[in-house]
Design a protein around this motif. Structure first.
Motif, PDB file in Angstrom:
ATOM      1  N   GLN A  34      38.895   7.553 -21.144  1.00 33.42           N
ATOM      2  CA  GLN A  34      37.795   6.798 -21.737  1.00 33.42           C
ATOM      3  C   GLN A  34      38.388   5.541 -22.350  1.00 33.42           C
ATOM      4  O   GLN A  34      39.082   5.588 -23.361  1.00 33.42           O
ATOM      5  N   VAL A  35      38.152   4.396 -21.725  1.00 33.41           N
ATOM      6  CA  VAL A  35      38.658   3.115 -22.224  1.00 33.41           C
ATOM      7  C   VAL A  35      37.464   2.336 -22.759  1.00 33.41           C
ATOM      8  O   VAL A  35      36.722   1.715 -21.997  1.00 33.41           O
ATOM      9  N   LEU A  40      37.698   5.699 -16.680  1.00 39.07           N
ATOM     10  CA  LEU A  40      38.643   5.318 -15.631  1.00 39.07           C
ATOM     11  C   LEU A  40      39.504   6.527 -15.294  1.00 39.07           C
ATOM     12  O   LEU A  40      39.775   7.361 -16.160  1.00 39.07           O
ATOM     13  N   THR A  41      39.938   6.626 -14.061  1.00 42.54           N
ATOM     14  CA  THR A  41      40.870   7.703 -13.728  1.00 42.54           C
ATOM     15  C   THR A  41      42.254   7.343 -14.261  1.00 42.54           C
ATOM     16  O   THR A  41      42.615   6.160 -14.326  1.00 42.54           O
ATOM     17  N   ALA A  42      43.038   8.354 -14.635  1.00 45.64           N
ATOM     18  CA  ALA A  42      44.378   8.114 -15.166  1.00 45.64           C
ATOM     19  C   ALA A  42      45.307   7.519 -14.112  1.00 45.64           C
ATOM     20  O   ALA A  42      46.375   6.998 -14.445  1.00 45.64           O
ATOM     21  N   GLY A  43      44.892   7.568 -12.847  1.00 43.52           N
ATOM     22  CA  GLY A  43      45.686   6.942 -11.796  1.00 43.52           C
ATOM     23  C   GLY A  43      45.848   5.454 -11.987  1.00 43.52           C
ATOM     24  O   GLY A  43      46.767   4.840 -11.436  1.00 43.52           O
ATOM     25  N   LEU A 181      33.666  -1.441 -10.073  1.00 37.17           N
ATOM     26  CA  LEU A 181      33.942  -2.738 -10.685  1.00 37.17           C
ATOM     27  C   LEU A 181      35.025  -2.631 -11.743  1.00 37.17           C
ATOM     28  O   LEU A 181      35.933  -3.476 -11.823  1.00 37.17           O
ATOM     29  N   MET A 182      34.966  -1.576 -12.555  1.00 37.40           N
ATOM     30  CA  MET A 182      35.951  -1.397 -13.615  1.00 37.40           C
ATOM     31  C   MET A 182      37.335  -1.122 -13.043  1.00 37.40           C
ATOM     32  O   MET A 182      38.344  -1.624 -13.545  1.00 37.40           O
ATOM     33  N   GLN A 183      37.407  -0.302 -11.997  1.00 38.25           N
ATOM     34  CA  GLN A 183      38.701   0.001 -11.385  1.00 38.25           C
ATOM     35  C   GLN A 183      39.350  -1.261 -10.832  1.00 38.25           C
ATOM     36  O   GLN A 183      40.534  -1.516 -11.061  1.00 38.25           O
ATOM     37  N   VAL A 184      38.579  -2.052 -10.079  1.00 40.27           N
ATOM     38  CA  VAL A 184      39.118  -3.287  -9.504  1.00 40.27           C
ATOM     39  C   VAL A 184      39.546  -4.253 -10.608  1.00 40.27           C
ATOM     40  O   VAL A 184      40.636  -4.839 -10.553  1.00 40.27           O
TER      41      VAL A 184
END
Length: 228
Positions: A34-35, A40-43, A181-184
């Motif tokens: 949780q950011v 987000l995944t920890a990856g 969108l957040m991952q990118v």
């Protein structure tokens, strides 16, 4: 021809790190972070490193060497996923209390595994291709720009493939789009933050090995792994 197929210690180290980062990102991806207001995944901690290494390899040794490392990363990832799947279906003794946790981490569902491996291949090759084509145009100039744009292209393709394949129909489309969108954004920001270090590494390798390959008149066929 024989000399062209030799690889250096620096290239070997980069290749090992690339494979380790990919395997680690799959395992870390089983935890959600949780950011602020965003999940987000920890990856995301380690996966962008693979793109940075991909940038370094494509910049210094060219697309053909990057193609070899990408396929090796894919095979190592597939190997670990397959081993985890096999271990998960073999019965455990009654005293073993960690079966559920082990299966959660290592027993990737086939849908997740296919989504992850497919997204990785497309994203990584697109990243290397953008690096290669931009370097042919700019020569030794604007490495930072091509590093950022190649990562943005690769990460976008990765997310556009992975999230719909892995989670399509399991969550609202709006939430899926938000996660993509957040991952990118997070991974590209990661690339920008560590760009000074990436520049130092690339310049050091080029100087120490006296090499900087330009991919002139090569085949971008991703299956021509024997062409080094």
């Amino acid at each position: 021809m024989k000399q062209n197929r030799l690889v250096s210690v620096s290239f070997m180290i980069m290749g090992i790190l690339f494979c380790v980062c990919l395997v680690a990102s799959n395992l870390l991806g089983t935890k959600i972070l949780q950011v602020g207001p965003f999940p987000l995944t920890a990856g995301v901690i380690v996966f962008p490193v693979s793109y940075i290494i991909n940038d370094c390899i494509a910049e210094v040794w060219g697309f053909r060497k990057a193609r070899l490392i990408i396929w090796m990363g894919f095979l190592m990832n597939f190997f670990v996923v397959a081993l985890g799947g096999i271990a998960s279906v073999i019965p455990a003794p009654p005293f073993w209390q960690g079966e559920e946790a082990f299966t959660f981490v290592f027993g990737l569902a086939p849908r997740i595994a296919v989504a992850s491996l497919s997204a990785f291949l497309v994203g990584s090759f697109l990243n290397a291709w953008v690096m290669s084509r931009m370097k042919l145009r700019d020569r030794e100039r604007r490495f930072s720009l091509r590093a950022i744009l190649s990562t943005l292209a690769g990460e976008s393709a990765d997310s556009l493939i992975f999230f719909p394949l892995a989670f399509g129909g399991l969550m609202p489309a709006s939430e899926l789009a938000k996660m993509m969108l957040m991952q990118v954004s997070a991974k590209t920001l990661y690339e920008i933050i560590v760009l000074p270090l990436t520049n130092i590494i690339v310049k050091y390798i080029k100087r120490s090995e006296q090499i900087s390959v330009y991919d002139e008149n090569i085949s971008y066929n991703i299956f021509k792994v024997n062409e080094l």
